[in-house]
Write a protein that holds these residues in place. Structure first.
Motif, short mmCIF file in Angstrom:
data_model
loop_
_atom_site.label_atom_id
_atom_site.label_comp_id
_atom_site.label_asym_id
_atom_site.label_seq_id
_atom_site.Cartn_x
_atom_site.Cartn_y
_atom_site.Cartn_z
N THR A 31 0.82 -1.21 0.00
CA THR A 31 0.00 0.00 0.00
C THR A 31 0.86 1.27 0.00
OG1 THR A 31 -0.28 -0.11 2.41
CG2 THR A 31 -2.05 -1.06 1.05
N GLY A 34 0.42 2.77 -3.34
CA GLY A 34 -0.91 3.15 -3.78
C GLY A 34 -1.93 2.09 -3.45
N PRO A 35 -3.13 2.22 -4.00
CA PRO A 35 -4.19 1.26 -3.70
C PRO A 35 -3.83 -0.16 -4.13
CG PRO A 35 -5.06 3.16 -4.90
CD PRO A 35 -3.57 3.27 -4.92
N ALA A 68 -3.28 1.36 -9.11
CA ALA A 68 -3.46 0.24 -8.19
C ALA A 68 -2.56 -0.94 -8.56
CB ALA A 68 -4.91 -0.22 -8.18
N VAL A 127 -10.58 -3.65 -2.05
CA VAL A 127 -9.66 -2.58 -2.46
C VAL A 127 -9.24 -1.88 -1.19
CG1 VAL A 127 -9.39 -0.42 -3.74
CG2 VAL A 127 -10.74 -2.30 -4.72
N VAL A 128 -7.92 -1.77 -1.03
CA VAL A 128 -7.33 -1.14 0.15
C VAL A 128 -6.58 0.09 -0.34
CG1 VAL A 128 -5.77 -1.46 2.10
CG2 VAL A 128 -7.09 -3.41 1.24
N ASP A 129 -6.89 1.26 0.23
CA ASP A 129 -6.22 2.48 -0.23
C ASP A 129 -4.83 2.61 0.39
OD1 ASP A 129 -6.52 3.61 2.34
OD2 ASP A 129 -8.11 4.98 1.73
N ALA A 130 -4.12 3.65 0.02
CA ALA A 130 -2.73 3.84 0.46
C ALA A 130 -2.63 4.03 1.97
CB ALA A 130 -2.11 5.02 -0.27
N THR A 135 -11.73 0.36 0.95
CA THR A 135 -12.63 1.29 0.26
C THR A 135 -13.67 0.57 -0.59
OG1 THR A 135 -11.10 1.51 -1.60
CG2 THR A 135 -10.88 3.10 0.22
N VAL A 156 -11.24 1.34 -7.58
CA VAL A 156 -9.82 1.71 -7.61
C VAL A 156 -9.70 3.20 -7.93
CG1 VAL A 156 -7.67 1.42 -8.90
CG2 VAL A 156 -8.92 -0.57 -8.09
N ALA A 159 -10.30 5.13 -4.85
CA ALA A 159 -9.44 4.88 -3.67
C ALA A 159 -8.39 5.95 -3.50
CB ALA A 159 -8.77 3.51 -3.81
#
Length: 159
Positions: A31, A34-35, A68, A127-130, A135, A156, A159
């Motif tokens: 992360t 980025g996403p 992403a 989806v995992v953001d930074a 998210t 994405v 995110a």
């Protein structure tokens, strides 16, 4: 269950890369760039899982253009995932949750009682953001259902 807005459970696990190397994957490190899209799938060498992973392969540019990184995740060994990636020309890493800790942390473990198979991943996408926040989440109790790829791409972008 991990929901949108939650901190993503962090983890480290073996990963096979598109070049065929086996390395250590860390969500926290991933992360930083980025996403991250985590695409959980029940098992390598099954028809629906191959279809899902090759669809992600074919749409990878849309995800990377949005900044992403994509990682497939299953409980298969890294060696099996390496061969699965080779046979399907996958251009993104596959994470081996052979210890089944990640599917437990994300609450996406399921059993195929009729087959005597326990503890495989549900088909799910996060989806995992930074910042490490979830998210987007999609989880299916039906392993025959694939995610809506356009929804994943839109998530994405958000995110």
């Amino acid at each position: 269950m991990v929901d949108v807005g939650d901190d993503a459970p962090t983890f480290s696990a073996p990963m096979t890369t598109p070049s065929g190397d086996i390395e250590e994957f860390s969500l926290a490190d991933a992360t930083d760039d980025g996403p991250v899209v985590l695409a959980f799938f029940p098992g390598a060498f099954t028809s629906v899982c191959a279809s899902e992973m090759t669809t992600f392969r074919d749409r990878l540019d849309d995800l990377t253009d949005a900044g992403a990184s994509l990682y497939g995740v299953s409980v298969d060994s890294p060696f099996a995932l390496e061969e699965f990636a080779t046979q399907n020309n996958l251009n993104f890493p596959l994470v081996s949750d052979i210890a089944k800790e990640v599917i437990d942390a994300y609450d996406v473990s399921m059993d195929f009682d009729a087959l005597g198979v326990e503890g495989v991943a549900k088909r799910a996408v996060f989806v995992v953001d930074a910042d490490g926040t979830v998210t987007y989440e999609w989880v299916s109790d039906d392993p025959g259902i694939e995610p809506d790829y356009e929804d994943v791409e839109a998530a994405v972008g958000d995110a």
